[in-house]
Enzyme design. Sequence first.
Site, PDB file in Angstrom:
ATOM      1  N   CYS A   2      38.183  36.841  49.946  1.00  0.00           N
ATOM      2  CA  CYS A   2      37.632  37.262  51.235  1.00  0.00           C
ATOM      3  C   CYS A   2      38.678  38.125  51.934  1.00  0.00           C
ATOM      4  O   CYS A   2      39.873  37.927  51.784  1.00  0.00           O
ATOM      5  CB  CYS A   2      37.261  36.114  52.177  1.00  0.00           C
ATOM      6  SG  CYS A   2      36.097  34.953  51.496  1.00  0.00           S
ATOM      7  N   ARG A  27      38.573  42.219  47.798  1.00  0.00           N
ATOM      8  CA  ARG A  27      38.852  40.790  47.905  1.00  0.00           C
ATOM      9  C   ARG A  27      37.582  39.938  47.809  1.00  0.00           C
ATOM     10  O   ARG A  27      37.647  38.702  47.805  1.00  0.00           O
ATOM     11  CB  ARG A  27      39.538  40.482  49.233  1.00  0.00           C
ATOM     12  CG  ARG A  27      40.792  41.275  49.463  1.00  0.00           C
ATOM     13  CD  ARG A  27      41.385  40.962  50.801  1.00  0.00           C
ATOM     14  NE  ARG A  27      41.834  39.593  50.855  1.00  0.00           N
ATOM     15  CZ  ARG A  27      43.015  39.173  50.456  1.00  0.00           C
ATOM     16  NH1 ARG A  27      43.890  40.026  49.964  1.00  0.00           N
ATOM     17  NH2 ARG A  27      43.358  37.909  50.533  1.00  0.00           N
ATOM     18  N   TRP A  75      33.846  36.422  49.557  1.00  0.00           N
ATOM     19  CA  TRP A  75      33.688  35.953  48.175  1.00  0.00           C
ATOM     20  C   TRP A  75      33.304  34.485  48.323  1.00  0.00           C
ATOM     21  O   TRP A  75      34.125  33.661  48.717  1.00  0.00           O
ATOM     22  CB  TRP A  75      34.994  36.110  47.397  1.00  0.00           C
ATOM     23  CG  TRP A  75      34.845  35.839  45.931  1.00  0.00           C
ATOM     24  CD1 TRP A  75      34.391  36.694  44.978  1.00  0.00           C
ATOM     25  CD2 TRP A  75      35.181  34.609  45.251  1.00  0.00           C
ATOM     26  NE1 TRP A  75      34.411  36.074  43.743  1.00  0.00           N
ATOM     27  CE2 TRP A  75      34.885  34.805  43.882  1.00  0.00           C
ATOM     28  CE3 TRP A  75      35.678  33.386  45.655  1.00  0.00           C
ATOM     29  CZ2 TRP A  75      35.094  33.811  42.932  1.00  0.00           C
ATOM     30  CZ3 TRP A  75      35.880  32.391  44.707  1.00  0.00           C
ATOM     31  CH2 TRP A  75      35.583  32.616  43.363  1.00  0.00           C
ATOM     32  N   ASN A 101      39.457  33.277  55.562  1.00  0.00           N
ATOM     33  CA  ASN A 101      39.728  33.436  54.127  1.00  0.00           C
ATOM     34  C   ASN A 101      40.456  32.175  53.679  1.00  0.00           C
ATOM     35  O   ASN A 101      41.502  31.850  54.246  1.00  0.00           O
ATOM     36  CB  ASN A 101      40.603  34.680  53.913  1.00  0.00           C
ATOM     37  CG  ASN A 101      41.259  34.732  52.539  1.00  0.00           C
ATOM     38  OD1 ASN A 101      42.349  35.262  52.400  1.00  0.00           O
ATOM     39  ND2 ASN A 101      40.628  34.200  51.536  1.00  0.00           N
ATOM     40  N   GLY A 102      39.890  31.472  52.716  1.00  0.00           N
ATOM     41  CA  GLY A 102      40.557  30.265  52.216  1.00  0.00           C
ATOM     42  C   GLY A 102      39.546  29.171  51.968  1.00  0.00           C
ATOM     43  O   GLY A 102      38.329  29.397  52.002  1.00  0.00           O
ATOM     44  N   GLU A 472      44.144  41.270  26.325  1.00  0.00           N
ATOM     45  CA  GLU A 472      43.938  42.134  27.481  1.00  0.00           C
ATOM     46  C   GLU A 472      42.742  43.077  27.266  1.00  0.00           C
ATOM     47  O   GLU A 472      41.925  43.284  28.163  1.00  0.00           O
ATOM     48  CB  GLU A 472      45.221  42.933  27.778  1.00  0.00           C
ATOM     49  CG  GLU A 472      45.117  43.954  28.886  1.00  0.00           C
ATOM     50  CD  GLU A 472      44.587  43.411  30.217  1.00  0.00           C
ATOM     51  OE1 GLU A 472      44.497  42.194  30.395  1.00  0.00           O
ATOM     52  OE2 GLU A 472      44.215  44.237  31.066  1.00  0.00           O
ATOM     53  N   LYS A 476      39.392  43.174  29.669  1.00  0.00           N
ATOM     54  CA  LYS A 476      38.909  44.392  30.342  1.00  0.00           C
ATOM     55  C   LYS A 476      37.442  44.623  30.049  1.00  0.00           C
ATOM     56  O   LYS A 476      36.654  44.883  30.945  1.00  0.00           O
ATOM     57  CB  LYS A 476      39.684  45.596  29.831  1.00  0.00           C
ATOM     58  CG  LYS A 476      40.802  46.268  30.496  1.00  0.00           C
ATOM     59  CD  LYS A 476      41.113  46.210  31.916  1.00  0.00           C
ATOM     60  CE  LYS A 476      41.127  44.911  32.610  1.00  0.00           C
ATOM     61  NZ  LYS A 476      42.295  44.286  33.065  1.00  0.00           N
ATOM     62  N   GLU A 479      35.011  41.881  31.644  1.00  0.00           N
ATOM     63  CA  GLU A 479      34.884  41.744  33.101  1.00  0.00           C
ATOM     64  C   GLU A 479      34.101  42.878  33.744  1.00  0.00           C
ATOM     65  O   GLU A 479      33.513  42.683  34.801  1.00  0.00           O
ATOM     66  CB  GLU A 479      36.251  41.556  33.780  1.00  0.00           C
ATOM     67  CG  GLU A 479      37.141  42.761  33.784  1.00  0.00           C
ATOM     68  CD  GLU A 479      38.485  42.495  34.461  1.00  0.00           C
ATOM     69  OE1 GLU A 479      38.527  41.774  35.451  1.00  0.00           O
ATOM     70  OE2 GLU A 479      39.486  43.045  33.976  1.00  0.00           O
ATOM     71  N   HIS A 495      38.613  30.402  10.322  1.00  0.00           N
ATOM     72  CA  HIS A 495      38.600  28.944  10.535  1.00  0.00           C
ATOM     73  C   HIS A 495      37.448  28.511  11.441  1.00  0.00           C
ATOM     74  O   HIS A 495      37.498  27.418  11.989  1.00  0.00           O
ATOM     75  CB  HIS A 495      39.951  28.492  11.100  1.00  0.00           C
ATOM     76  CG  HIS A 495      41.079  28.750  10.143  1.00  0.00           C
ATOM     77  ND1 HIS A 495      41.224  28.063   8.972  1.00  0.00           N
ATOM     78  CD2 HIS A 495      42.079  29.670  10.176  1.00  0.00           C
ATOM     79  CE1 HIS A 495      42.281  28.526   8.313  1.00  0.00           C
ATOM     80  NE2 HIS A 495      42.815  29.508   9.029  1.00  0.00           N
ATOM     81  N   LYS A 590      39.601  40.887  43.612  1.00  0.00           N
ATOM     82  CA  LYS A 590      40.879  41.311  43.075  1.00  0.00           C
ATOM     83  C   LYS A 590      42.020  40.364  43.421  1.00  0.00           C
ATOM     84  O   LYS A 590      42.912  40.120  42.625  1.00  0.00           O
ATOM     85  CB  LYS A 590      41.220  42.714  43.585  1.00  0.00           C
ATOM     86  CG  LYS A 590      42.442  43.263  42.880  1.00  0.00           C
ATOM     87  CD  LYS A 590      42.424  44.738  42.741  1.00  0.00           C
ATOM     88  CE  LYS A 590      43.569  45.245  41.901  1.00  0.00           C
ATOM     89  NZ  LYS A 590      43.316  45.072  40.471  1.00  0.00           N
TER      90      LYS A 590
HETATM   91  C1  F6R Z   1      41.741  41.430  35.473  1.00  0.00           C
HETATM   92  C2  F6R Z   1      42.554  41.069  36.604  1.00  0.00           C
HETATM   93  C3  F6R Z   1      42.832  39.629  36.831  1.00  0.00           C
HETATM   94  C4  F6R Z   1      44.191  39.436  37.493  1.00  0.00           C
HETATM   95  C5  F6R Z   1      44.396  37.960  37.863  1.00  0.00           C
HETATM   96  C6  F6R Z   1      45.758  37.722  38.476  1.00  0.00           C
HETATM   97  O1  F6R Z   1      41.570  42.802  35.387  1.00  0.00           O
HETATM   98  O2  F6R Z   1      42.968  41.903  37.368  1.00  0.00           O
HETATM   99  O3  F6R Z   1      42.747  38.907  35.656  1.00  0.00           O
HETATM  100  O4  F6R Z   1      45.192  39.851  36.625  1.00  0.00           O
HETATM  101  O5  F6R Z   1      43.409  37.565  38.772  1.00  0.00           O
HETATM  102  O6  F6R Z   1      45.965  38.507  39.594  1.00  0.00           O
HETATM  103  P1  F6R Z   1      47.409  38.919  40.063  1.00  0.00           P
HETATM  104  O7  F6R Z   1      48.035  39.758  39.025  1.00  0.00           O
HETATM  105  O8  F6R Z   1      47.215  39.638  41.351  1.00  0.00           O
HETATM  106  O9  F6R Z   1      48.164  37.622  40.238  1.00  0.00           O
END
Ligand code: F6R
Length: 595
Positions: A2, A27, A75, A101-102, A472, A476, A479, A495, A590
């Site tokens: 949020c 957010r 969120w 937020n929280g 990774e 990508k 998501e 396996h 994010k």
């Molecule tokens: C995926 C992504 C997330 C963040 C994760 C940690 O693209 O961005 O998996 O890497 O939420 O976030 P940070 O790096 O801000 O601690």
Amino acid sequence: MCGIVGYIGTKDAREIIINGLKRLEYRGYDSAGIALQNCENGDFNMYKDKGRVAHLESITDFSYSSCLGIGHTRWATHGVPNQENSHPQTSNTGRFFIVHNGVIDNYKELITSHLNDSVFSSETDTEVIAHLIERYSYTMSVNEAIRKTMSLLEGSYALAIIDTYNPYRLYACKNKSPLLIGVSDDGVIVASDVMACVGYSDRFVPLEDKTFVEIDGAKYHIRDIIGKEVVHKERPIDVDYFNIEKGEFSHFMLKEIMEQPAALRTIIGTYFNDDGSVRVNRNILDAIRTSDRLYIIAAGTSMNAGYVGKELFETLAEIPTEVHIASEFAYNMPLLSDNPLFIFISQSGETADLRAVLVNIKAKGYRSLTITNVKTSTLAREADHYVEIMAGPEIAVASTKAYTAQIAILSILAYGLESHRMDLRKELSKVAISIENIIDRRDYIEALVEEYLTKRNCFYIGRGIDYYGCLEASLKLKEISYIQTEGFAAGELKHGTIALIEEGTPVIAIISQRAIAKNTRSNLNEVKSRGAKTLVISTKSVHQSEDQIVVDDVYESFSPILTVIPAQFIAYYAALHRGYDIDKPRNLAKSVTVE
Ligand code: F6R
């Protein structure tokens, strides 16, 4: 998660708050809302609904001027995204508006113990806070009522509060969730992230946990929970407005993929001396050197960078390194070595799961280092040391340039400790050029995506460090394109998981390690003979003529910094062709500030 923004001052509160919310939409973007005072008649109006900030803007009345307001982009944690659960939430009589937020862990207990005669109009934990503040305001000043409420709350909160009985004040307080105030001569902004203040404030003050701010025009007082003034320092806002705009790009993600060579060059310019030696604070290198084991704590993409970091610390500096999922480590701490150093890797520097670990290990007296993109973030401020990854603001929810920058920083730290087997500065410069070569071939990658990514699921397979790259690459893809994708250790397929391969299942192999290239190719043949449609990302020295994407050779331990680039494009184009919202994928945010 949020985002919250509040403003009081002589400028147009509505413009500042709506623009701020747009910048904080990363957010969370389930719903949005705003409460504004109408300066012309003194009334307060609230607009809120399910959906994005653009929708909020369209339902907000712009016909009057306003100098006080609070806004929110959500969120959802408690209750579905709908109008009732959107913020602002109000107190029983409507006297107080609050945005939050929280997560309040004890909100149900608070209802039973303090508010059992209250009528609630939402399913949120936030509404409880508004009701409590109002209840206490009958017997004490608003200032005291907020601090009294804070003392009852368990969990995380960043709050902005309006008392409609006093339109010359804005209140805010926080615990665990990030909050700062942006300051200028014409007014004060309260926001979850400094980005909301860029262009409006020239200074900011990050707030500490359990602090409370009372803002009166351009004057503000920061107090602790018992009302004692807190000493604070204003810092300049040095974020460039250009960096938080999309410019000519259709998506932030595309812009950020393309910015990776520039980010690497900034890192090289910042962390190397002219003679090629690393320019990193000695205390940080000493902290790493003198530890008997490194514990990397991270989540998501940052954790995937951490795996590459493990490889780098172990091969270059010969320091045993473990990588842990922050949310697991916080409550299931393994046996530790005698002299550990904790390395927190976080793009945002605000991830609640990491903070839970940091608080815990600090209480036990262990040393810590944060590697982050946001030098003013909570994790940077609270660890013993921090290193900034210098990637520039990353806005798209799917992290790209932060991942490569994190790996570059990890390689510099590891290199700073070893007796130089290679010229890292040269090597990183080569990587920047090689990334540009891949960027130039993005149309070709787009065509491959159309041909290969036709199913609902997909596998990335690799061994060793390529396996880490696969983790990774698959994150990508899943998501943003919602294709069910797993990154798998190639040798482990047989396996059990190979049972999932059927006619046409896309399997993408990453092959960059000479010693194990043949093994991965055997695994690739195994899935091919069971009908998989295979695509290979390899490096020049191990490539075969039929490989579809061949990238340059780099120092083997950081090949994921290069092989991830085609994978980022694969994810981008797969989402683009499916018509999804690339920068704001569903259910995600994010900055993950709840545990
Ligand atoms: C995926 C992504 C997330 C963040 C994760 C940690 O693209 O961005 O998996 O890497 O939420 O976030 P940070 O790096 O801000 O601690």
